[in-house]
Design a protein around this motif. Structure first.
Motif, PDB file in Angstrom:
ATOM      1  N   VAL A   1      -6.627   4.655  -0.779  1.00 43.61           N
ATOM      2  CA  VAL A   1      -5.689   4.134  -1.777  1.00 43.61           C
ATOM      3  C   VAL A   1      -4.642   3.246  -1.097  1.00 43.61           C
ATOM      4  CG1 VAL A   1      -3.926   4.736  -3.478  1.00 43.61           C
ATOM      5  CG2 VAL A   1      -6.026   6.098  -3.330  1.00 43.61           C
ATOM      6  N   LEU A   2      -4.119   3.730   0.003  1.00 43.35           N
ATOM      7  CA  LEU A   2      -3.125   2.956   0.739  1.00 43.35           C
ATOM      8  C   LEU A   2      -3.725   1.653   1.262  1.00 43.35           C
ATOM      9  CD1 LEU A   2      -0.213   2.946   1.780  1.00 43.35           C
ATOM     10  CD2 LEU A   2      -1.018   4.166   3.811  1.00 43.35           C
ATOM     11  N   GLN A   3      -4.952   1.712   1.718  1.00 43.03           N
ATOM     12  CA  GLN A   3      -5.613   0.502   2.219  1.00 43.03           C
ATOM     13  C   GLN A   3      -5.745  -0.542   1.120  1.00 43.03           C
ATOM     14  OE1 GLN A   3      -9.324   1.748   3.989  1.00 43.03           O
ATOM     15  NE2 GLN A   3      -8.306   3.223   5.326  1.00 43.03           N
ATOM     16  N   ARG A   4      -6.153  -0.117  -0.078  1.00 46.54           N
ATOM     17  CA  ARG A   4      -6.304  -1.070  -1.183  1.00 46.54           C
ATOM     18  C   ARG A   4      -4.948  -1.616  -1.620  1.00 46.54           C
ATOM     19  NH1 ARG A   4      -7.771   1.267  -5.594  1.00 46.54           N
ATOM     20  NH2 ARG A   4      -8.132   3.408  -4.917  1.00 46.54           N
ATOM     21  N   ALA A   5      -3.930  -0.760  -1.652  1.00 43.06           N
ATOM     22  CA  ALA A   5      -2.602  -1.213  -2.044  1.00 43.06           C
ATOM     23  C   ALA A   5      -2.022  -2.193  -1.025  1.00 43.06           C
ATOM     24  CB  ALA A   5      -1.679  -0.012  -2.225  1.00 43.06           C
ATOM     25  N   ARG A   6      -2.223  -1.915   0.256  1.00 41.86           N
ATOM     26  CA  ARG A   6      -1.711  -2.836   1.284  1.00 41.86           C
ATOM     27  C   ARG A   6      -2.479  -4.164   1.253  1.00 41.86           C
ATOM     28  NH1 ARG A   6       2.344  -0.673   3.939  1.00 41.86           N
ATOM     29  NH2 ARG A   6       2.326   1.459   4.781  1.00 41.86           N
ATOM     30  N   ALA A   7      -3.746  -4.114   0.938  1.00 43.15           N
ATOM     31  CA  ALA A   7      -4.518  -5.355   0.825  1.00 43.15           C
ATOM     32  C   ALA A   7      -3.986  -6.207  -0.325  1.00 43.15           C
ATOM     33  CB  ALA A   7      -5.995  -5.039   0.620  1.00 43.15           C
ATOM     34  N   ALA A   8      -3.615  -5.560  -1.423  1.00 39.17           N
ATOM     35  CA  ALA A   8      -3.026  -6.285  -2.549  1.00 39.17           C
ATOM     36  C   ALA A   8      -1.695  -6.912  -2.144  1.00 39.17           C
ATOM     37  CB  ALA A   8      -2.838  -5.352  -3.739  1.00 39.17           C
ATOM     38  N   MET A   9      -0.887  -6.183  -1.391  1.00 42.84           N
ATOM     39  CA  MET A   9       0.384  -6.737  -0.913  1.00 42.84           C
ATOM     40  C   MET A   9       0.133  -7.942  -0.014  1.00 42.84           C
ATOM     41  SD  MET A   9       3.214  -5.450  -2.042  1.00 42.84           S
ATOM     42  CE  MET A   9       4.120  -6.456  -0.881  1.00 42.84           C
ATOM     43  N   ALA A  10      -0.842  -7.829   0.862  1.00 41.08           N
ATOM     44  CA  ALA A  10      -1.154  -8.927   1.786  1.00 41.08           C
ATOM     45  C   ALA A  10      -1.623 -10.170   1.042  1.00 41.08           C
ATOM     46  CB  ALA A  10      -2.211  -8.479   2.790  1.00 41.08           C
ATOM     47  N   SER A  11      -2.166  -9.967  -0.164  1.00 45.23           N
ATOM     48  CA  SER A  11      -2.616 -11.087  -0.994  1.00 45.23           C
ATOM     49  C   SER A  11      -1.506 -11.615  -1.895  1.00 45.23           C
ATOM     50  CB  SER A  11      -3.805 -10.650  -1.856  1.00 45.23           C
ATOM     51  OG  SER A  11      -4.895 -10.242  -1.052  1.00 45.23           O
ATOM     52  N   GLY A  12      -0.291 -11.099  -1.695  1.00 50.56           N
ATOM     53  CA  GLY A  12       0.844 -11.548  -2.504  1.00 50.56           C
ATOM     54  C   GLY A  12       0.862 -10.981  -3.906  1.00 50.56           C
ATOM     55  N   LYS A  13       0.316  -9.765  -4.088  1.00 53.17           N
ATOM     56  CA  LYS A  13       0.237  -9.147  -5.416  1.00 53.17           C
ATOM     57  C   LYS A  13       0.909  -7.773  -5.420  1.00 53.17           C
ATOM     58  CE  LYS A  13      -4.113 -11.519  -6.447  1.00 53.17           C
ATOM     59  NZ  LYS A  13      -5.549 -11.355  -6.771  1.00 53.17           N
ATOM     60  N   PRO A  14       2.254  -7.734  -5.355  1.00 50.83           N
ATOM     61  CA  PRO A  14       2.947  -6.441  -5.341  1.00 50.83           C
ATOM     62  C   PRO A  14       2.734  -5.641  -6.614  1.00 50.83           C
ATOM     63  CG  PRO A  14       4.505  -8.246  -5.653  1.00 50.83           C
ATOM     64  CD  PRO A  14       3.194  -8.868  -5.295  1.00 50.83           C
ATOM     65  N   GLY A  15       2.595  -6.335  -7.760  1.00 51.17           N
ATOM     66  CA  GLY A  15       2.344  -5.613  -9.009  1.00 51.17           C
ATOM     67  C   GLY A  15       1.031  -4.855  -8.965  1.00 51.17           C
ATOM     68  N   LYS A  16      -0.006  -5.507  -8.441  1.00 47.41           N
ATOM     69  CA  LYS A  16      -1.313  -4.841  -8.306  1.00 47.41           C
ATOM     70  C   LYS A  16      -1.216  -3.678  -7.324  1.00 47.41           C
ATOM     71  CE  LYS A  16      -6.165  -5.650  -7.069  1.00 47.41           C
ATOM     72  NZ  LYS A  16      -7.158  -6.667  -6.632  1.00 47.41           N
ATOM     73  N   ALA A  17      -0.478  -3.872  -6.232  1.00 46.90           N
ATOM     74  CA  ALA A  17      -0.315  -2.792  -5.247  1.00 46.90           C
ATOM     75  C   ALA A  17       0.334  -1.576  -5.881  1.00 46.90           C
ATOM     76  CB  ALA A  17       0.527  -3.293  -4.067  1.00 46.90           C
ATOM     77  N   LEU A  18       1.365  -1.807  -6.697  1.00 46.85           N
ATOM     78  CA  LEU A  18       2.049  -0.679  -7.330  1.00 46.85           C
ATOM     79  C   LEU A  18       1.173  -0.026  -8.388  1.00 46.85           C
ATOM     80  CD1 LEU A  18       4.689   0.898  -7.286  1.00 46.85           C
ATOM     81  CD2 LEU A  18       5.470  -0.539  -9.183  1.00 46.85           C
ATOM     82  N   THR A  19       0.386  -0.834  -9.107  1.00 46.83           N
ATOM     83  CA  THR A  19      -0.542  -0.273 -10.091  1.00 46.83           C
ATOM     84  C   THR A  19      -1.523   0.675  -9.416  1.00 46.83           C
ATOM     85  OG1 THR A  19      -0.381  -2.206 -11.539  1.00 46.83           O
ATOM     86  CG2 THR A  19      -2.345  -0.833 -11.765  1.00 46.83           C
ATOM     87  N   ILE A  20      -2.064   0.274  -8.282  1.00 45.55           N
ATOM     88  CA  ILE A  20      -2.994   1.124  -7.535  1.00 45.55           C
ATOM     89  C   ILE A  20      -2.319   2.443  -7.162  1.00 45.55           C
ATOM     90  CG2 ILE A  20      -4.240   1.342  -5.344  1.00 45.55           C
ATOM     91  CD1 ILE A  20      -4.692  -1.742  -5.543  1.00 45.55           C
ATOM     92  N   PHE A  21      -1.089   2.353  -6.642  1.00 47.63           N
ATOM     93  CA  PHE A  21      -0.358   3.560  -6.252  1.00 47.63           C
ATOM     94  C   PHE A  21      -0.094   4.463  -7.451  1.00 47.63           C
ATOM     95  CE2 PHE A  21       3.927   5.448  -6.217  1.00 47.63           C
ATOM     96  CZ  PHE A  21       3.732   6.423  -5.246  1.00 47.63           C
ATOM     97  N   MET A  22       0.383   3.886  -8.532  1.00 48.28           N
ATOM     98  CA  MET A  22       0.752   4.700  -9.697  1.00 48.28           C
ATOM     99  C   MET A  22      -0.457   5.349 -10.355  1.00 48.28           C
ATOM    100  SD  MET A  22       3.777   2.559 -11.590  1.00 48.28           S
ATOM    101  CE  MET A  22       5.485   2.744 -11.053  1.00 48.28           C
ATOM    102  N   ARG A  23      -1.570   4.630 -10.358  1.00 46.95           N
ATOM    103  CA  ARG A  23      -2.784   5.172 -10.985  1.00 46.95           C
ATOM    104  C   ARG A  23      -3.470   6.187 -10.089  1.00 46.95           C
ATOM    105  NH1 ARG A  23      -6.278   0.604 -11.319  1.00 46.95           N
ATOM    106  NH2 ARG A  23      -6.899   1.242  -9.209  1.00 46.95           N
ATOM    107  N   ASP A  24      -3.664   5.834  -8.817  1.00 50.70           N
ATOM    108  CA  ASP A  24      -4.546   6.621  -7.962  1.00 50.70           C
ATOM    109  C   ASP A  24      -3.829   7.665  -7.121  1.00 50.70           C
ATOM    110  OD1 ASP A  24      -6.542   5.046  -8.998  1.00 50.70           O
ATOM    111  OD2 ASP A  24      -6.593   3.675  -7.314  1.00 50.70           O
ATOM    112  N   THR A  25      -2.517   7.558  -6.984  1.00 51.25           N
ATOM    113  CA  THR A  25      -1.764   8.590  -6.273  1.00 51.25           C
ATOM    114  C   THR A  25      -0.894   9.403  -7.229  1.00 51.25           C
ATOM    115  OG1 THR A  25      -1.738   7.423  -4.154  1.00 51.25           O
ATOM    116  CG2 THR A  25       0.008   9.010  -4.531  1.00 51.25           C
ATOM    117  N   VAL A  26      -0.078   8.722  -8.030  1.00 53.69           N
ATOM    118  CA  VAL A  26       0.788   9.450  -8.972  1.00 53.69           C
ATOM    119  C   VAL A  26      -0.030  10.090 -10.079  1.00 53.69           C
ATOM    120  CG1 VAL A  26       2.770   9.269 -10.522  1.00 53.69           C
ATOM    121  CG2 VAL A  26       2.707   7.897  -8.431  1.00 53.69           C
ATOM    122  N   GLY A  27      -1.095   9.409 -10.493  1.00 51.53           N
ATOM    123  CA  GLY A  27      -1.955   9.963 -11.536  1.00 51.53           C
ATOM    124  C   GLY A  27      -1.593   9.515 -12.943  1.00 51.53           C
ATOM    125  N   LEU A  28      -0.884   8.391 -13.066  1.00 59.08           N
ATOM    126  CA  LEU A  28      -0.550   7.872 -14.389  1.00 59.08           C
ATOM    127  C   LEU A  28      -1.788   7.288 -15.060  1.00 59.08           C
ATOM    128  CD1 LEU A  28       2.845   6.033 -13.735  1.00 59.08           C
ATOM    129  CD2 LEU A  28       2.485   8.348 -14.607  1.00 59.08           C
TER     130      LEU A  28
END
Length: 256
Positions: free
Chosen positions: A120-147
């Protein structure tokens, strides 16, 4: 160590959750500060002027330094990853605390929060590296927080639009990595005998209740309280309900 300091009276120290700074606990603090001195830690992990990512042990040092500045045992409040920092502080220096309220700590109780191998962290960091912080946070909120998907997407969309949150997304990912690096600490929490309320929301994701269950099973003096109709953001949506739980504990354990 930085903190907001307001009110007078017996001391309460607050450790905020992720994707925020010390202002996050402001609504709850405003309610309590008429009776208590409330100190809201500005967590080092989330400071925009910090350098390298911060580990949990460093944030625990900040909590204990703040308490030393007060000069007496305090009631401690910690929320989400701030709840883990609070638990670690309780384990490190139990005599520093009269009591604690821990709201849905993001404690590791089995596999890493970021999934097996940290995917999950790898996918979120890849999104950040691509200039997509919104996508990175979506990954975190869905796959770690469980929203749910829609709620995670909405959170990510808001973060993408608001500069304040965009800047905090990398800090959130660093915080997630710090939680995983800390690992399973239930054995340490079993030694905490400080009177503690483990607080949860009725509508929070199931995995957060499971983490509370695991912590409750090992802590000898822990009481469980569930806020009806509330979720993980109860401190923002229903601050009076959270303040009431903190106040009720403080009235039991603090001697003026």
């Amino acid at each position: 160590m930085r903190a907001y300091d307001e009110g007078q009276g017996p001391p309460i120290v607050m450790v905020h959750p992720g994707l925020s700074d010390g202002r996050r606990c402001g609504k709850v603090a405003a309610i309590l500060s008429g009776r208590y001195r409330v100190l809201r830690l500005d967590r080092r992990q989330y400071r925009l002027d910090r350098g390298a990512p911060v580990q949990v042990e460093q944030e625990v040092e900040d909590v204990l330094a703040l308490i030393r500045s007060v000069g007496k045992p305090v009631v401690l409040y910690g929320h989400s990853s701030g709840g883990v920092v609070a638990l670690e502080a309780l384990a490190a220096s139990p005599s520093s605390f009269a009591g604690a309220v821990i709201f849905e700590p993001s404690a590791v109780i089995g596999p890493p929060l970021s999934g097996e191998g940290g995917e999950v962290l790898q996918r979120a960091r890849a999104a950040m590296a691509s200039g997509k912080p919104g996508k990175a946070l979506t990954i975190f909120m869905r796959d770690t927080v469980g929203l749910p998907d829609w709620q995670a997407w909405l959170g990510g969309a808001i973060a993408a639009l608001i500069p304040y949150y965009r800047r905090l997304v990398p800090r959130q990912l660093d915080d997630l990595e710090a939680m995983d690096r800390l690992g399973v600490r239930l054995g340490a929490y079993a030694a905490i005998e400080v009177p503690t309320v483990l607080l949860g929301g009725e509508r929070s994701p199931a995995n957060l209740a499971e983490r509370l269950d695991a912590v409750q099973r090992v802590m000898p003096r822990a009481e469980r309280v569930v806020l009806s109709g509330c979720d993980h953001g109860a401190d923002l949506k229903k601050p009076a309900a959270v303040a009431r739980v903190i106040r009720e504990l403080a009235e039991k354990v603090i001697v003026d």
